[in-house]
Motif scaffolding. Sequence first.
Motif, PDB file in Angstrom:
ATOM      1  N   LEU A  59       0.835  -1.197   0.000  1.00 24.49           N
ATOM      2  CA  LEU A  59       0.000   0.000   0.000  1.00 24.49           C
ATOM      3  C   LEU A  59       0.870   1.247   0.000  1.00 24.49           C
ATOM      4  O   LEU A  59       1.784   1.381   0.815  1.00 24.49           O
ATOM      5  CB  LEU A  59      -0.909   0.013   1.228  1.00 24.49           C
ATOM      6  N   ARG A  60       0.579   2.151  -0.923  1.00 26.74           N
ATOM      7  CA  ARG A  60       1.341   3.387  -1.059  1.00 26.74           C
ATOM      8  C   ARG A  60       0.388   4.533  -1.343  1.00 26.74           C
ATOM      9  O   ARG A  60      -0.583   4.373  -2.085  1.00 26.74           O
ATOM     10  CB  ARG A  60       2.323   3.298  -2.235  1.00 26.74           C
ATOM     11  N   ALA A  61       0.681   5.709  -0.798  1.00 26.09           N
ATOM     12  CA  ALA A  61      -0.151   6.881  -1.060  1.00 26.09           C
ATOM     13  C   ALA A  61      -0.171   7.210  -2.543  1.00 26.09           C
ATOM     14  O   ALA A  61      -1.180   7.696  -3.074  1.00 26.09           O
ATOM     15  CB  ALA A  61       0.375   8.072  -0.253  1.00 26.09           C
ATOM     16  N   ALA A  62       0.932   6.908  -3.242  1.00 22.42           N
ATOM     17  CA  ALA A  62       1.022   7.219  -4.668  1.00 22.42           C
ATOM     18  C   ALA A  62       0.446   6.113  -5.555  1.00 22.42           C
ATOM     19  O   ALA A  62       0.528   6.201  -6.775  1.00 22.42           O
ATOM     20  CB  ALA A  62       2.479   7.470  -5.051  1.00 22.42           C
ATOM     21  N   GLY A  63      -0.145   5.090  -4.955  1.00 21.15           N
ATOM     22  CA  GLY A  63      -0.746   3.999  -5.722  1.00 21.15           C
ATOM     23  C   GLY A  63      -0.214   2.647  -5.304  1.00 21.15           C
ATOM     24  O   GLY A  63       0.999   2.449  -5.198  1.00 21.15           O
ATOM     25  N   ASN A  64      -1.107   1.717  -5.059  1.00 23.46           N
ATOM     26  CA  ASN A  64      -0.735   0.404  -4.544  1.00 23.46           C
ATOM     27  C   ASN A  64      -0.112  -0.488  -5.618  1.00 23.46           C
ATOM     28  O   ASN A  64      -0.433  -0.379  -6.796  1.00 23.46           O
ATOM     29  CB  ASN A  64      -1.962  -0.295  -3.953  1.00 23.46           C
ATOM     30  N   ILE A  65       0.751  -1.396  -5.146  1.00 26.42           N
ATOM     31  CA  ILE A  65       1.451  -2.347  -6.019  1.00 26.42           C
ATOM     32  C   ILE A  65       1.012  -3.758  -5.630  1.00 26.42           C
ATOM     33  O   ILE A  65       1.062  -4.124  -4.449  1.00 26.42           O
ATOM     34  CB  ILE A  65       2.983  -2.250  -5.839  1.00 26.42           C
ATOM     35  N   LEU A  66       0.618  -4.563  -6.621  1.00 31.46           N
ATOM     36  CA  LEU A  66       0.320  -5.978  -6.397  1.00 31.46           C
ATOM     37  C   LEU A  66       1.421  -6.804  -7.041  1.00 31.46           C
ATOM     38  O   LEU A  66       1.885  -6.480  -8.139  1.00 31.46           O
ATOM     39  CB  LEU A  66      -1.027  -6.360  -7.006  1.00 31.46           C
ATOM     40  N   ILE A  67       1.812  -7.873  -6.376  1.00 35.68           N
ATOM     41  CA  ILE A  67       2.875  -8.736  -6.884  1.00 35.68           C
ATOM     42  C   ILE A  67       2.334 -10.145  -7.058  1.00 35.68           C
ATOM     43  O   ILE A  67       1.789 -10.738  -6.120  1.00 35.68           O
ATOM     44  CB  ILE A  67       4.088  -8.711  -5.939  1.00 35.68           C
ATOM     45  N   ASP A  68       2.463 -10.674  -8.284  1.00 39.13           N
ATOM     46  CA  ASP A  68       2.024 -12.036  -8.638  1.00 39.13           C
ATOM     47  C   ASP A  68       0.604 -12.324  -8.150  1.00 39.13           C
ATOM     48  O   ASP A  68       0.368 -13.294  -7.426  1.00 39.13           O
ATOM     49  CB  ASP A  68       2.995 -13.070  -8.064  1.00 39.13           C
ATOM     50  N   PRO A  69      -0.376 -11.522  -8.538  1.00 42.01           N
ATOM     51  CA  PRO A  69      -1.709 -11.640  -7.928  1.00 42.01           C
ATOM     52  C   PRO A  69      -2.492 -12.884  -8.353  1.00 42.01           C
ATOM     53  O   PRO A  69      -2.717 -13.128  -9.527  1.00 42.01           O
ATOM     54  CB  PRO A  69      -2.423 -10.369  -8.390  1.00 42.01           C
ATOM     55  N   LEU A  70      -2.901 -13.626  -7.351  1.00 46.06           N
ATOM     56  CA  LEU A  70      -3.837 -14.742  -7.498  1.00 46.06           C
ATOM     57  C   LEU A  70      -5.248 -14.183  -7.660  1.00 46.06           C
ATOM     58  O   LEU A  70      -5.493 -13.000  -7.393  1.00 46.06           O
ATOM     59  CB  LEU A  70      -3.783 -15.621  -6.250  1.00 46.06           C
ATOM     60  N   PRO A  71      -6.208 -15.021  -8.062  1.00 46.99           N
ATOM     61  CA  PRO A  71      -7.598 -14.560  -8.067  1.00 46.99           C
ATOM     62  C   PRO A  71      -8.008 -14.052  -6.686  1.00 46.99           C
ATOM     63  O   PRO A  71      -7.563 -14.574  -5.656  1.00 46.99           O
ATOM     64  CB  PRO A  71      -8.375 -15.820  -8.446  1.00 46.99           C
ATOM     65  N   LEU A  72      -8.836 -13.034  -6.673  1.00 50.39           N
ATOM     66  CA  LEU A  72      -9.317 -12.438  -5.423  1.00 50.39           C
ATOM     67  C   LEU A  72     -10.703 -12.974  -5.085  1.00 50.39           C
ATOM     68  O   LEU A  72     -11.590 -12.994  -5.950  1.00 50.39           O
ATOM     69  CB  LEU A  72      -9.396 -10.917  -5.570  1.00 50.39           C
ATOM     70  N   SER A  73     -10.878 -13.390  -3.846  1.00 53.80           N
ATOM     71  CA  SER A  73     -12.223 -13.733  -3.385  1.00 53.80           C
ATOM     72  C   SER A  73     -13.045 -12.452  -3.299  1.00 53.80           C
ATOM     73  O   SER A  73     -12.500 -11.343  -3.361  1.00 53.80           O
ATOM     74  CB  SER A  73     -12.146 -14.389  -2.001  1.00 53.80           C
ATOM     75  N   ALA A  74     -14.335 -12.585  -3.146  1.00 52.84           N
ATOM     76  CA  ALA A  74     -15.189 -11.404  -2.998  1.00 52.84           C
ATOM     77  C   ALA A  74     -14.741 -10.573  -1.796  1.00 52.84           C
ATOM     78  O   ALA A  74     -14.698  -9.338  -1.847  1.00 52.84           O
ATOM     79  CB  ALA A  74     -16.649 -11.821  -2.858  1.00 52.84           C
ATOM     80  N   HIS A  75     -14.390 -11.258  -0.725  1.00 53.86           N
ATOM     81  CA  HIS A  75     -13.920 -10.565   0.478  1.00 53.86           C
ATOM     82  C   HIS A  75     -12.634  -9.790   0.193  1.00 53.86           C
ATOM     83  O   HIS A  75     -12.508  -8.605   0.545  1.00 53.86           O
ATOM     84  CB  HIS A  75     -13.695 -11.572   1.609  1.00 53.86           C
TER      85      HIS A  75
END
Length: 197
Positions: free
Chosen positions: A29-45
């Motif tokens: 999490l960053r104020a200038a925009g979040n970074i995701l690394i190797d993202p798996l599918p996201l559950s609804a939660h």
Amino acid sequence: MKLLHRPDLYCWSEFNSERNIDFHSIAWLRAAGNILIDPLPLSAHDWAHLQSLGGANWIVITNSDHIRASQEIAKMTGAQIAAPQGERDTFPISIDRWLADGDEIVPGLQAITLHGSKTPGELALLLEATTLITGDLVRAHRAGTLMLLPDAKLADRTLALASVRRLAELDRVDTVLVGDGWHVFQAGQARLQELCG
């Protein structure tokens, strides 16, 4: 998503029954925009949680075997995708930015190119000097230790070990967040050095 060792780092996971380990994805999490690394599918939660934290600006893929849900999440969030320069000629999806060794993705997040793994130019990511994020080459099938990708999957064991030795020289690394297996939250450099022995 699960809070990690820092208030700006989260993880979400999926159990792999073939290997009896978890596969992981990281959100910084960053104020200038979040970074995701190797993202798996996201559950609804987890999707709702990510939205509440500001979505994503960038997705970083460490190697082509970790594309996972990158395209779907990019479409949902508008994030751009970065991937290893070493796979530029063969990468199976469209990429916005190619990362070479030493590239700073955003301030505080540096790409390190690894050699000898199962894909050319696999990336490790160094976050603010103290947290190392790995894709496939360095993993942990047992808590408290690190291991290499099995020899049968390595393109070149000698080069792979040389890459790990380079990571083991990062003297401020305390935490190693792995794509596959157990994270190491203390003495990360020492665990990397054990792989070089």
